[in-house]
Design a protein around this motif. Structure first.
Motif, mmCIF file in Angstrom:
data_model
loop_
_atom_site.group_PDB
_atom_site.id
_atom_site.type_symbol
_atom_site.label_atom_id
_atom_site.label_comp_id
_atom_site.label_asym_id
_atom_site.label_seq_id
_atom_site.Cartn_x
_atom_site.Cartn_y
_atom_site.Cartn_z
ATOM 1 N N GLY A 15 0.954 -1.314 0.025
ATOM 2 C CA GLY A 15 0.061 0.009 0.036
ATOM 3 C C GLY A 15 1.027 1.208 -0.014
ATOM 4 N N VAL A 16 2.160 1.270 -0.431
ATOM 5 C CA VAL A 16 2.956 2.243 -0.480
ATOM 6 C C VAL A 16 2.474 3.315 -1.393
ATOM 7 N N ILE A 17 2.411 4.512 -1.197
ATOM 8 C CA ILE A 17 2.137 5.552 -2.282
ATOM 9 C C ILE A 17 3.296 6.640 -2.075
ATOM 10 N N ASN A 18 4.139 6.975 -3.035
ATOM 11 C CA ASN A 18 5.139 7.947 -2.888
ATOM 12 C C ASN A 18 4.828 8.975 -4.035
ATOM 13 N N ILE A 19 5.459 10.277 -4.026
ATOM 14 C CA ILE A 19 5.531 11.356 -4.985
ATOM 15 C C ILE A 19 6.926 10.911 -5.737
ATOM 16 N N THR A 108 0.674 16.923 -6.333
ATOM 17 C CA THR A 108 -0.401 16.213 -5.924
ATOM 18 C C THR A 108 -0.345 14.832 -6.824
ATOM 19 N N LYS A 109 -0.365 13.590 -6.464
ATOM 20 C CA LYS A 109 -0.394 12.268 -7.085
ATOM 21 C C LYS A 109 -1.915 11.855 -6.551
ATOM 22 N N LEU A 110 -2.801 11.251 -7.483
ATOM 23 C CA LEU A 110 -3.860 10.496 -7.133
ATOM 24 C C LEU A 110 -3.730 9.087 -7.715
ATOM 25 N N THR A 111 -4.110 7.892 -7.024
ATOM 26 C CA THR A 111 -3.733 6.536 -7.346
ATOM 27 C C THR A 111 -4.862 5.854 -7.088
ATOM 28 N N GLY A 112 -5.128 4.780 -7.592
ATOM 29 C CA GLY A 112 -6.260 3.865 -7.601
ATOM 30 C C GLY A 112 -6.045 2.575 -8.104
ATOM 31 N N ASN A 113 -6.677 1.519 -7.465
ATOM 32 C CA ASN A 113 -6.695 0.083 -8.186
ATOM 33 C C ASN A 113 -8.064 -0.521 -7.750
ATOM 34 N N ILE A 114 -8.335 -1.447 -8.764
ATOM 35 C CA ILE A 114 -9.556 -2.487 -8.316
ATOM 36 C C ILE A 114 -9.184 -3.595 -8.980
ATOM 37 N N SER A 115 -10.038 -4.630 -8.176
ATOM 38 C CA SER A 115 -9.683 -6.069 -8.681
ATOM 39 C C SER A 115 -10.943 -6.608 -8.339
ATOM 40 N N TYR A 116 -11.407 -7.395 -9.390
ATOM 41 C CA TYR A 116 -12.746 -8.530 -9.261
ATOM 42 C C TYR A 116 -12.519 -9.692 -9.700
ATOM 43 N N ASN A 117 -12.919 -10.607 -8.805
ATOM 44 C CA ASN A 117 -12.801 -12.278 -9.154
ATOM 45 C C ASN A 117 -14.142 -12.982 -8.994
ATOM 46 N N SER A 118 -14.244 -13.904 -9.663
ATOM 47 C CA SER A 118 -15.509 -14.463 -9.782
ATOM 48 C C SER A 118 -14.912 -16.007 -10.077
ATOM 49 N N ALA A 119 -15.187 -17.016 -9.130
ATOM 50 C CA ALA A 119 -14.736 -18.267 -9.391
ATOM 51 C C ALA A 119 -15.655 -19.400 -8.723
ATOM 52 N N GLU A 120 -15.429 -20.787 -9.054
ATOM 53 C CA GLU A 120 -15.886 -21.978 -8.238
ATOM 54 C C GLU A 120 -14.821 -22.845 -8.548
ATOM 55 N N TRP A 121 -14.848 -23.958 -7.244
ATOM 56 C CA TRP A 121 -13.768 -24.625 -7.429
ATOM 57 C C TRP A 121 -13.923 -25.862 -6.419
ATOM 58 N N GLY A 122 -13.494 -27.156 -6.743
ATOM 59 C CA GLY A 122 -13.634 -28.252 -5.814
ATOM 60 C C GLY A 122 -12.261 -28.372 -4.878
ATOM 61 N N GLY A 150 -5.957 6.280 -3.240
ATOM 62 C CA GLY A 150 -4.816 6.964 -2.427
ATOM 63 C C GLY A 150 -4.648 8.361 -3.016
ATOM 64 N N VAL A 151 -3.918 9.022 -2.114
ATOM 65 C CA VAL A 151 -3.473 10.458 -2.515
ATOM 66 C C VAL A 151 -1.871 10.510 -1.797
ATOM 67 N N ALA A 152 -1.281 11.373 -2.657
ATOM 68 C CA ALA A 152 -0.002 11.938 -2.001
ATOM 69 C C ALA A 152 0.256 13.145 -2.411
ATOM 70 N N HIS A 153 0.711 14.157 -1.235
ATOM 71 C CA HIS A 153 0.699 15.538 -1.535
ATOM 72 C C HIS A 153 1.956 16.007 -0.821
ATOM 73 N N LYS A 154 2.861 16.791 -1.540
ATOM 74 C CA LYS A 154 4.063 17.497 -0.939
ATOM 75 C C LYS A 154 3.691 18.843 -0.546
ATOM 76 N N PHE A 155 3.700 19.003 0.814
ATOM 77 C CA PHE A 155 3.369 20.224 1.294
ATOM 78 C C PHE A 155 4.816 21.197 1.248
ATOM 79 N N SER A 156 5.922 20.519 1.281
ATOM 80 C CA SER A 156 7.116 21.384 1.041
ATOM 81 C C SER A 156 8.164 20.329 0.751
ATOM 82 N N PRO A 157 9.326 20.540 0.327
ATOM 83 C CA PRO A 157 10.359 19.838 0.122
ATOM 84 C C PRO A 157 10.585 18.561 1.112
ATOM 85 N N SER A 158 10.377 19.041 2.448
ATOM 86 C CA SER A 158 10.553 18.124 3.623
ATOM 87 C C SER A 158 9.437 17.491 4.153
ATOM 88 N N LEU A 159 8.098 17.727 3.686
ATOM 89 C CA LEU A 159 6.927 17.204 4.284
ATOM 90 C C LEU A 159 5.839 16.826 3.316
#
Length: 515
Positions: A15-19, A108-122, A150-159
């Motif tokens: 779950g890491v989000i980086n600028i 500011t960087k925005l991220t997203g991901n989605i995964s959908y599974n449908s299955a049946e098994w013995g 997710g979102v990542a925002h750089k307030f300053s070079p150090s924060l």
């Protein structure tokens, strides 16, 4: 076994989000795979990727289907397993996945991901050769949805602020049948499991003095199920939830690539029906480049693993009396360059686990007791010769009960694992992959009555060797590649669990392509 970061909760590692710096334009890339094997086995995928100066994205669709895996020709039929195909080992799975990121601005960087599974098994049953009860079980319907924003925002070079919210929901119809024809239902459980929460982080760059990060996590777990037993006029229903809160801080320091350390601490609060549980985890790890081609790394950690609601309330495997598992970890390792493009890597580790959580002989989750694990992982890699890569590795693992128990070591944990991996590419483009693995010294337990007392008796699992071989050949440059691969080439008849035979030789043929 490097300690995972405390910033992502108990057992968290993702779950890491980086600028990051914006990437250049890239034309859309379309690729895919299609392969076939016996027993109507077919696997396929379709992928689409692209990017621009301020966005990137990836989408994929995967499909798997099989009527079951082949049995080894050396396997002798039993009343509960006969024929060339493993009974009740069929599976159908469809997966759709997409992820992307977008720079709303330079900060500011925005991220997203989605995964959908449908299955049946013995669920292949025990074949009747052991003491395990023969069961006839299937997952007749399964679907899951995972969403993360997710979102990542750089307030300053150090924060920098970074955070994400997530929702994970799965619906399962778990059915037990009376007979091997899988027609008359013995019992069923229709369940919904949900996990949703948020992870918010502040990252302070101290420049020459390292990086300090804080994390606040709040997660809700839910479990709803309806269980019905044949011949019963009533149904058993569960509607449970739990909260897990984590407050963590981590400090990292690196000195001109000479040495580095990471120190992390986290406090956890777990709220559930059995009562609240306050606990903590921590880690201290580091490395030291003692020479140009010699790196020493070490780590210690304390971890806690809270039982999931599935572990507590599942009809087929749940146990409401589970306690959290607590463990202490120690490791020390060395990466050493040996010249001639050869690297040697060795790591020793020691772990003590209290209230170790695992399934027992009846596939029910239990606190099996207090265990000690110690072992060594080592490997030698060589890439000296053109187009040739070689790896030889060995792992040793010893598990020992630290309290008085008939089960003095854990089941199906190989004490010795030997592995050879080789890859060579000919001038014509033909690539050969060879993988040889030897597993030795495993045990399992059976319940036997001796002098009127039921005790656990230790049994040895037969050693086995698996060989996988793959050949691939480009046909149209980089756009099309045909391949054939064989798993368990020698058709070894082997077991990894009591009375559960594994797949014999399987041969797959397929193509990889891209536009």
């Amino acid at each position: 076994m490097e300690p995972s970061s405390v910033l992502y909760g108990p057992g968290g590692a993702g779950g890491v989000i980086n600028i990051i710096t914006r990437e250049g334009d890239m034309e859309a890339n379309v690729s895919g795979n299609l392969e076939f094997s016996e027993n109507d086995t077919m696997n396929g995928s379709l992928n689409l990727a692209g990017s621009s100066s301020n966005w990137q994205g990836f989408m994929s669709y995967n499909h798997q289907e099989t009527d079951g895996f082949p049995m080894s020709s050396d396997y002798e039929d039993t009343d509960d397993q006969s024929g060339d195909t493993r009974l009740n080992a069929d599976k159908t799975l469809d997966n759709v996945y997409a992820q992307g990121s977008y720079f709303a601005s330079d900060e500011t960087k925005l991220t997203g991901n989605i995964s959908y599974n449908s299955a049946e098994w013995g669920k292949p049953s025990a074949d009747g050769t052991g003491t395990n009860k023969v069961k006839y079980e299937r997952i007749d319907d399964f679907d899951s949805l995972i969403v993360q924003l997710g979102v990542a925002h750089k307030f300053s070079p150090s924060l920098v602020f970074r955070g994400y919210v997530y929702h994970d929901e799965s619906n399962t119809l778990d059915v037990s049948y009376k007979k091997s024809d899988y027609e008359d239902i013995k019992s069923s459980e229709d369940s919904t499991s949900t996990v949703q929460g948020a992870n918010l982080q502040l990252v302070k760059d101290l420049f020459d003095y390292g990086i300090f990060t804080t994390s606040l996590i709040s997660e809700q777990q839910g479990w709803e199920s309806t269980s019905i037993t044949s011949g019963s006029d009533t149904s058993e229903q569960f509607d449970k939830d739990a909260w897990l809160h984590t407050l963590a801080a981590e400090y990292q320091y690196q000195s001109d690539d000479l040495y580095g350390i990471t120190l992390g601490l986290a406090a956890h609060n777990h709220e559930q029906d059995q009562g609240d549980d306050d606990n903590y985890s921590g880690q201290l790890s580091g490395y030291w480049n003692v020479a140009d081609n010699s790196k020493v790394h070490a780590g210690v950690a304390r971890k806690v693993r809270f039982p999931l609601l599935t572990n507590l309330y599942s009809q087929s495997s749940g146990n409401e009396d589970l306690n959290p598992e607590e463990s202490a970890h120690f490791e020390l390792g060395l990466k050493q360059g040996l010249g001639y493009q050869t690297e040697f890597d060795v790591t020793g580790f020691y772990t003590e686990a209290d209230d170790y959580i695992a399934k027992d002989d009846n596939s029910i989750y239990q606190n099996l007791g207090d265990y000690k694990f110690k072992g060594v992982d080592l490997s030698i890699k060589n890439q000296y010769f053109d187009n040739l890569m070689l790896t030889v590795s060995y792992s040793y693992l010893d598990s020992e009960a630290s309290d008085e128990d008939d089960m003095t070591e854990l089941e199906y944990r190989p004490k010795h694992q030997y592995r050879f991996q080789g890859q060579y590419q000919f001038d014509i483009g033909l690539k050969v992959n060879l993988d040889i693995e030897h597993i030795a010294d495993q045990v399992f337990y059976t319940s036997e009555e001796i002098s009127g007392t039921t005790v656990s008796v230790q049994n040895d699992v037969d050693n086995y060797t698996l060989i996988d071989l793959g050949l691939s050949q480009p046909i149209m440059g980089d756009n099309l590649e045909a391949y054939i691969r064989a798993t368990n080439l020698l058709d070894e008849n082997y077991y990894q669990s009591e009375a559960l035979p594994q797949a014999g030789r399987q041969v797959f043929v397929g193509i990889n392509w891209q536009l």
